[in-house]
Design a protein around this motif. Sequence first.
Motif, PDB file in Angstrom:
ATOM      1  N   MET A   1       0.549  -1.348  -0.390  1.00  0.00           N
ATOM      2  CA  MET A   1      -0.395  -0.355  -0.071  1.00  0.00           C
ATOM      3  C   MET A   1       0.772   1.166  -0.171  1.00  0.00           C
ATOM      4  O   MET A   1       0.367   1.785  -0.266  1.00  0.00           O
ATOM      5  N   ALA A   2       1.820   1.434   0.695  1.00  0.00           N
ATOM      6  CA  ALA A   2       2.213   2.019   1.042  1.00  0.00           C
ATOM      7  C   ALA A   2       3.502   2.503  -0.742  1.00  0.00           C
ATOM      8  O   ALA A   2       3.767   3.564  -0.957  1.00  0.00           O
ATOM      9  N   LYS A   3       4.163   1.556  -1.177  1.00  0.00           N
ATOM     10  CA  LYS A   3       4.598   1.624  -2.014  1.00  0.00           C
ATOM     11  C   LYS A   3       3.375   2.860  -3.369  1.00  0.00           C
ATOM     12  O   LYS A   3       4.333   3.351  -4.131  1.00  0.00           O
ATOM     13  N   HIS A   4       2.032   1.847  -3.360  1.00  0.00           N
ATOM     14  CA  HIS A   4       1.159   2.713  -4.430  1.00  0.00           C
ATOM     15  C   HIS A   4       0.951   4.134  -3.503  1.00  0.00           C
ATOM     16  O   HIS A   4       0.843   5.035  -4.852  1.00  0.00           O
ATOM     17  N   LEU A   5       1.236   4.409  -3.032  1.00  0.00           N
ATOM     18  CA  LEU A   5       0.997   5.424  -2.152  1.00  0.00           C
ATOM     19  C   LEU A   5       1.855   6.637  -2.287  1.00  0.00           C
ATOM     20  O   LEU A   5       1.620   7.727  -3.166  1.00  0.00           O
ATOM     21  N   LEU A   6       3.072   5.878  -2.413  1.00  0.00           N
ATOM     22  CA  LEU A   6       4.343   6.480  -2.924  1.00  0.00           C
ATOM     23  C   LEU A   6       4.198   6.561  -4.663  1.00  0.00           C
ATOM     24  O   LEU A   6       4.259   8.359  -5.136  1.00  0.00           O
ATOM     25  N   LYS A   7       4.298   6.253  -4.955  1.00  0.00           N
ATOM     26  CA  LYS A   7       3.273   6.611  -6.692  1.00  0.00           C
ATOM     27  C   LYS A   7       2.487   7.033  -6.876  1.00  0.00           C
ATOM     28  O   LYS A   7       2.539   8.419  -7.580  1.00  0.00           O
ATOM     29  N   ASP A   8       1.267   7.354  -6.425  1.00  0.00           N
ATOM     30  CA  ASP A   8       0.504   8.214  -6.128  1.00  0.00           C
ATOM     31  C   ASP A   8       0.936   9.228  -6.292  1.00  0.00           C
ATOM     32  O   ASP A   8       0.579  10.954  -6.514  1.00  0.00           O
ATOM     33  N   THR A   9       1.326   9.654  -4.645  1.00  0.00           N
ATOM     34  CA  THR A   9       1.642  10.561  -4.577  1.00  0.00           C
ATOM     35  C   THR A   9       3.359  11.588  -5.270  1.00  0.00           C
ATOM     36  O   THR A   9       3.207  12.627  -5.878  1.00  0.00           O
ATOM     37  N   LYS A  10       3.912  10.873  -6.008  1.00  0.00           N
ATOM     38  CA  LYS A  10       4.402  11.303  -7.053  1.00  0.00           C
ATOM     39  C   LYS A  10       4.220  12.341  -8.297  1.00  0.00           C
ATOM     40  O   LYS A  10       4.205  13.342  -9.052  1.00  0.00           O
ATOM     41  N   GLN A  11       3.020  11.145  -8.558  1.00  0.00           N
ATOM     42  CA  GLN A  11       2.514  12.148  -9.602  1.00  0.00           C
ATOM     43  C   GLN A  11       1.529  13.153  -9.295  1.00  0.00           C
ATOM     44  O   GLN A  11       1.829  13.995  -9.945  1.00  0.00           O
ATOM     45  N   LEU A  12       1.205  13.349  -8.489  1.00  0.00           N
ATOM     46  CA  LEU A  12      -0.011  14.571  -7.921  1.00  0.00           C
ATOM     47  C   LEU A  12       0.996  15.492  -8.118  1.00  0.00           C
ATOM     48  O   LEU A  12       0.856  16.753  -7.856  1.00  0.00           O
ATOM     49  N   TYR A  13       2.184  15.148  -7.336  1.00  0.00           N
ATOM     50  CA  TYR A  13       3.162  16.712  -7.280  1.00  0.00           C
ATOM     51  C   TYR A  13       3.970  16.779  -8.394  1.00  0.00           C
ATOM     52  O   TYR A  13       4.138  17.720  -8.618  1.00  0.00           O
ATOM     53  N   HIS A  14       4.310  15.734  -9.400  1.00  0.00           N
ATOM     54  CA  HIS A  14       4.623  16.519 -10.514  1.00  0.00           C
ATOM     55  C   HIS A  14       3.233  17.038 -11.340  1.00  0.00           C
ATOM     56  O   HIS A  14       3.301  18.431 -12.005  1.00  0.00           O
ATOM     57  N   ASN A  15       2.035  17.178 -10.933  1.00  0.00           N
ATOM     58  CA  ASN A  15       0.574  17.837 -11.941  1.00  0.00           C
ATOM     59  C   ASN A  15       0.716  19.245 -10.743  1.00  0.00           C
ATOM     60  O   ASN A  15       0.750  20.060 -11.613  1.00  0.00           O
ATOM     61  N   PHE A  16       0.790  19.108  -9.292  1.00  0.00           N
ATOM     62  CA  PHE A  16       1.444  20.558  -8.515  1.00  0.00           C
ATOM     63  C   PHE A  16       2.331  21.139  -9.010  1.00  0.00           C
ATOM     64  O   PHE A  16       1.620  22.320  -9.557  1.00  0.00           O
ATOM     65  N   LYS A  17       3.253  20.518  -9.539  1.00  0.00           N
ATOM     66  CA  LYS A  17       4.508  21.564  -9.837  1.00  0.00           C
ATOM     67  C   LYS A  17       4.327  21.893 -11.440  1.00  0.00           C
ATOM     68  O   LYS A  17       4.517  23.300 -11.565  1.00  0.00           O
ATOM     69  N   MET A  18       3.345  21.365 -12.166  1.00  0.00           N
ATOM     70  CA  MET A  18       3.486  21.672 -13.575  1.00  0.00           C
ATOM     71  C   MET A  18       2.537  23.508 -13.155  1.00  0.00           C
ATOM     72  O   MET A  18       2.605  23.590 -14.292  1.00  0.00           O
ATOM     73  N   LYS A  19       1.483  23.040 -12.526  1.00  0.00           N
ATOM     74  CA  LYS A  19       0.568  24.047 -12.786  1.00  0.00           C
ATOM     75  C   LYS A  19       1.047  24.851 -11.796  1.00  0.00           C
ATOM     76  O   LYS A  19       0.730  26.194 -11.632  1.00  0.00           O
ATOM     77  N   TYR A  20       1.486  24.874 -10.595  1.00  0.00           N
ATOM     78  CA  TYR A  20       2.209  26.023 -10.128  1.00  0.00           C
ATOM     79  C   TYR A  20       3.570  25.805  -9.674  1.00  0.00           C
ATOM     80  O   TYR A  20       3.586  25.061  -8.409  1.00  0.00           O
ATOM     81  N   PRO A  21       4.304  25.771 -10.334  1.00  0.00           N
ATOM     82  CA  PRO A  21       5.378  26.052 -10.447  1.00  0.00           C
ATOM     83  C   PRO A  21       6.289  26.391  -9.820  1.00  0.00           C
ATOM     84  O   PRO A  21       6.115  27.614  -8.521  1.00  0.00           O
ATOM     85  N   SER A  22       7.530  26.406  -8.762  1.00  0.00           N
ATOM     86  CA  SER A  22       7.936  26.941  -7.596  1.00  0.00           C
ATOM     87  C   SER A  22       9.320  26.869  -7.584  1.00  0.00           C
ATOM     88  O   SER A  22       9.611  25.803  -8.015  1.00  0.00           O
ATOM     89  N   GLU A  23      10.356  27.718  -7.416  1.00  0.00           N
ATOM     90  CA  GLU A  23      11.808  28.144  -7.261  1.00  0.00           C
ATOM     91  C   GLU A  23      11.925  27.387  -5.421  1.00  0.00           C
ATOM     92  O   GLU A  23      11.640  28.481  -5.146  1.00  0.00           O
ATOM     93  N   GLY A  24      13.311  26.975  -5.389  1.00  0.00           N
ATOM     94  CA  GLY A  24      14.043  27.008  -4.103  1.00  0.00           C
ATOM     95  C   GLY A  24      13.327  25.986  -2.855  1.00  0.00           C
ATOM     96  O   GLY A  24      11.936  25.432  -3.684  1.00  0.00           O
ATOM     97  N   GLU A  25      13.464  25.592  -2.135  1.00  0.00           N
ATOM     98  CA  GLU A  25      13.390  24.932  -0.963  1.00  0.00           C
ATOM     99  C   GLU A  25      12.784  25.455   0.003  1.00  0.00           C
ATOM    100  O   GLU A  25      12.897  26.684   0.372  1.00  0.00           O
ATOM    101  N   HIS A  26      11.194  25.629   0.824  1.00  0.00           N
ATOM    102  CA  HIS A  26      10.221  26.031   1.419  1.00  0.00           C
ATOM    103  C   HIS A  26      10.668  25.236   2.593  1.00  0.00           C
ATOM    104  O   HIS A  26      10.804  23.788   2.236  1.00  0.00           O
ATOM    105  N   LYS A  27       9.980  25.825   3.568  1.00  0.00           N
ATOM    106  CA  LYS A  27       9.827  24.968   5.196  1.00  0.00           C
ATOM    107  C   LYS A  27       8.620  25.188   5.554  1.00  0.00           C
ATOM    108  O   LYS A  27       7.757  26.364   5.691  1.00  0.00           O
ATOM    109  N   MET A  28       8.681  24.697   6.389  1.00  0.00           N
ATOM    110  CA  MET A  28       7.041  24.040   7.225  1.00  0.00           C
ATOM    111  C   MET A  28       7.393  23.771   8.253  1.00  0.00           C
ATOM    112  O   MET A  28       7.620  22.051   8.829  1.00  0.00           O
ATOM    113  N   ASP A  29       7.325  24.576   9.452  1.00  0.00           N
ATOM    114  CA  ASP A  29       7.650  23.369  11.040  1.00  0.00           C
ATOM    115  C   ASP A  29       7.145  22.921  11.219  1.00  0.00           C
ATOM    116  O   ASP A  29       7.436  21.647  12.494  1.00  0.00           O
ATOM    117  N   SER A  30       5.785  22.948  10.661  1.00  0.00           N
ATOM    118  CA  SER A  30       4.850  21.687  11.278  1.00  0.00           C
ATOM    119  C   SER A  30       4.653  20.670  10.949  1.00  0.00           C
ATOM    120  O   SER A  30       4.208  19.368  11.574  1.00  0.00           O
TER     121      SER A  30
END
Length: 155
Positions: A1-30
Amino acid sequence: MAKHLLKDTKQLYHNFKMKYPSEGEHKMDSLPVLNMNAVEMSNIQIHAGLVKLSSELFIYQKHFDWLKKAAHTFRPMSFDYEFHAIHNRIEKLMKRIDILMIRHNMPRVSDPIVPQFPNSTNPWGVIQCGHTIFHHFHLFLDYATRVLLLMKNKW
């Protein structure tokens, strides 16, 4: 299950980056901090590993809920179905971990305290947080997959 979730997350992250590009690293303390080396990972105990995975999955689930809600306040996202699928897979993986804990006679851990989320009032802040959440969750899922495989060999 974790492998499938990893694959799905990778795809959604790719789609998110394509639609909302952002440079550099960002932090969230939470977000949970992943600080384990290979030696510590191979020596992980089943109880501690399952508790850590369960509590951190819960925190990531709450972060995705926040991201979806925050993003909708600015612009409806075209990723609703994918966000919903990720949320469902996180929920299923959390339930599976709970079943493993019951099977090993471990007490159920209460849900961790929901972290304080950023009060981003602008689209750029939400996009930066989204990139951070996806990046950290991807690393966490890679770690979780490895830990679950190591634990499987210990059962």
